[in-house]
Design an enzyme around this catalytic site. Structure first.
Site, PDB file in Angstrom:
ATOM      1  N   SER A 153      -9.750  -0.393   7.233  1.00 17.63           N
ATOM      2  CA  SER A 153      -9.203  -0.260   5.871  1.00 17.63           C
ATOM      3  C   SER A 153      -8.530  -1.504   5.313  1.00 17.63           C
ATOM      4  CB  SER A 153      -8.206   0.900   5.819  1.00 17.63           C
ATOM      5  OG  SER A 153      -8.884   2.126   5.916  1.00 17.63           O
ATOM      6  N   LYS A 169       0.843  -1.202   0.000  1.00 17.33           N
ATOM      7  CA  LYS A 169       0.000   0.000   0.000  1.00 17.33           C
ATOM      8  C   LYS A 169       0.880   1.255   0.000  1.00 17.33           C
ATOM      9  CE  LYS A 169      -3.969   1.863   2.606  1.00 17.33           C
ATOM     10  NZ  LYS A 169      -4.745   1.736   3.861  1.00 17.33           N
ATOM     11  N   SER A 180      -9.779   2.123   3.139  1.00 14.95           N
ATOM     12  CA  SER A 180      -8.926   2.827   2.210  1.00 14.95           C
ATOM     13  C   SER A 180      -8.032   1.928   1.368  1.00 14.95           C
ATOM     14  CB  SER A 180      -8.043   3.809   2.971  1.00 14.95           C
ATOM     15  OG  SER A 180      -7.134   3.103   3.809  1.00 14.95           O
TER      16      SER A 180
END
Lengths: 506, 107
Positions: free
Chosen positions: A179, A80, A155
């Site tokens: 997330s 990420k 997210s």
């Protein structure tokens, strides 16, 4: 080759050990897959072809020399874009960090490299991890591989979509309010938020320090356990890191997969089911609980009365911490610098104001303003102070619940994936996606989401959440792996086998 | 609604948002201020219930797992070089961050 990308990381590690493939080949087939489908999915913000292949070649050389760095040595991974990667762009999905190349690795990234996992690239995310749909990325949304018109959660929608669309066997996510787990639920993949302090936050660009936690994003429970053991454990560079050994996570996953849960007490959280949960989500959840009973578990209903206040507490604590964390983006030391128009010889403060207006997106601004409000004098006690007290009450609810249950369970998210754009102008509706995942962050306890099937009404994936007491992450893996094994036996294979085939670009 | 500031009239005015944006050092445009004020009011309304929940005797939690006295050995460890630390700077000069003037006219 089509077969290789669909295999689990554990299988790929076995294939590497058996000499059926090489790390270079594995890395190359995934890079090819990215080239084929990521135009439509948009899971990646940056791809490091050269670096990944070099790391893969080094892995193959280690294997030839008989000096493996870890059980996952040679299995590629996606990271990420909120974790600093030495020499690779790290944007956090924000324009304010466009083009920033960190001069150091986050501890999680350093551990991946030390363990020999080639890093394919950086995955898309809501800006500074603020969102539940990945629509708040400054670089455009990620699309759900099950239906490209729908959100992949957030997210960490990029990491989940990368794994769900077979662009990477493994990925790293971060979870501040859900997330990792909520994207796992809506993409039919597995995601684990470890105990707070279980994985180092060094080099993780902070949204809310007291809630943020990095963890595994995978297609199987065993793969998450393997990855968790690579990235977890004490780090002196993070003062909130737990200075104790990890529990035996991989062992717990293997034991769970045998399918026997005799003696395990499972608590269904009354406040996290029923009203507000989509019928297909509730149905798959109820069936999953029955499967666990069939495996020998006993089920009790537990009440956590303060969970109803978790969302409110979270939306005070998180923006408060975020507003102070994001003060570091001051246009002086790194990132964007914008000179205000119409001001001759602007001051540093003028430049800061103009830069932060241009560099931050709408949701980031909303949360900074909200946090500034909650922390301002006159409101501090009524809001931030109260939210911290509610945090205590939520921890006490968990303590009480874990007195009568070994793990707690709930649907991971109240609905399946919604359409891109559907909730973009309604922040409160968007925030409700995290209603079942937020309590774990507030209390610091670990949580896992595992696929529970498809909702009847829309054919989209449903996630099943398992929560355990702090530092008992092994329980997540035991129960998660058991449920996964029982469901796959019913389905005749992994849930992702039922995902539509993505059109391949040539 | 309880008698606490903000919650009795969970509304946040455009002027208040402008003031908060000033505190947060963000130049919001008129259009942004117009859009944000009602949105923040809705968000605040949905979280205002918090003020009624916890009694005075409940201690606050700042971190889920409290740790105290986290020290390390007092030994030198490698750190970034000046060149690395400056590598992302928008402007630099003589091994330092170059910034716009920091004093206003009135100072």
């Amino acid at each position: 080759m089509g077969d290789l990308i669909r295999r689990s990381a554990a299988d790929l590690a076995d294939a590497l050990a058996a000499g059926e493939t090489t790390s270079v080949e594995l890395t190359r087939v995934h890079l090819d897959r990215i080239a084929e489908v990521d135009g439509a999915v948009h899971a990646f913000l940056h791809i490091d072809t050269e670096g990944a292949l070099a790391q893969a070649a080094a892995s193959d050389a280690r294997r030839a020399a008989g000096q493996l760095a870890s059980p996952l040595d040679g299995v590629p991974i996606a990271v990420k874009d909120v974790l600093a990667t030495d020499g690779l762009p790290t944007t956090c999905g924000s324009k304010i960090l466009e083009g920033w190349i960190p001069p150091y690795d986050a501890e999680v990234v350093a551990r991946l490299k030390a363990a020999g996992l080639p890093i394919l690239g950086k995955t898309n995310m809501d800006e500074f991890a603020m969102g539940s749909s990945t629509e708040h990325s400054a670089y455009g949304p990620t699309h759900n591989p099950w239906d490209l018109d729908r959100i992949p959660g957030g997210s960490g929608g990029g990491s989940a979509a990368a794994v769900a669309s077979f662009q990477a066997p493994l990925a790293i996510g971060t979870d501040t309010g859900g997330s990792i787990r909520q994207p796992g639920a809506v993409t039919g993949t597995v995601g684990v938020k470890p105990t707070y302090g279980g994985v180092s936050r060094y080099g993780l660009v902070a949204m809310a320090n007291s809630l943020d936690q990095a963890g595994p994003v995978t297609r199987t429970v065993l793969d998450s356990a393997l990855l968790h053991e690579v990235i977890g454990g004490h780090d002196a560079k993070d003062s909130t890191s737990i200075d104790q050994p990890l529990p035996a996570l991989v062992d717990a996953a293997r034991r769970g997969a045998a399918g026997d849960l005799t003696g395990v007490r499972i608590g269904v959280v009354k406040e996290l089911t029923g009203e507000g949960y989509q019928s297909g989500v509730q149905q798959r959840f109820d069936e999953a609980v029955q499967l666990l009973v069939g495996a020998g578990a006993t089920v009790v209903e537990v009440s956590c009365p303060n969970f109803v206040h978790a969302l409110a507490a979270y939306y005070l604590i998180m923006p408060s911490e975020a507003s102070s964390n994001l003060a570091r983006f001051d246009a002086m030391r790194y990132g964007l610098r914008v000179l205000p128009e119409g001001i001759e010889s602007p001051s540093a403060e003028d430049v800061m104001r103009a830069t932060r207006d241009r560099g931050f997106g709408d949701e980031v601004k909303r949360r900074i303003i909200l946090g500034t409000y909650a922390l301002s004098s006159g409101y501090y006690d009524a809001y931030y102070g109260q939210a911290q007290k509610v945090r205590t009450l939520i921890s006490r609810d968990f303590d009480t619940a874990f007195y009568s249950a070994d793990v707690l369970v709930s649907p991971t998210a109240p609905t399946t994936a919604f359409r891109i754009g559907e909730k973009l102008d309604d922040p409160v509706a968007m925030y409700l996606n995290d209603i079942a995942t937020i309590p774990a962050n507030l209390a610091g306890v670990p949580g896992l989401s595992v696929p529970a099937g498809l909702a009847d009404e829309d054919g989209l994936p449903v996630g099943f959440q398992v929560l355990a007491p702090a530092m008992a992450d092994d329980r997540l893996y035991r129960v998660g792996a058991a449920l996964e094994a029982l469901l796959e036996k019913q389905w005749g294979g992994p849930l992702l086998d039922r995902a539509p085939t993505l059109e391949v670009a040539r | 609604m309880p008698d606490i500031p903000g919650a009795s009239r969970v509304e946040i005015s455009r002027d208040e948002v402008a003031h908060l944006a000033d505190l947060a050092r963000i130049d919001l445009s008129d259009a942004e201020l117009d859009a944000l004020a009602p949105q923040l009011s809705v968000i605040l309304e949905s979280i205002a219930s918090i003020s009624e929940v916890a009694a005075d005797d409940i201690p606050p939690t700042s971190h889920a797992l409290p740790l105290t006295n986290v020290f390390r050995e007092d030994v030198v460890v490698p750190c970034l070089t000046a060149e690395q630390a400056l590598s992302g700077a928008p402007a630099k000069e003589q091994q330092r961050f170059a910034v716009p003037r920091i004093l206003g006219d009135e100072q």
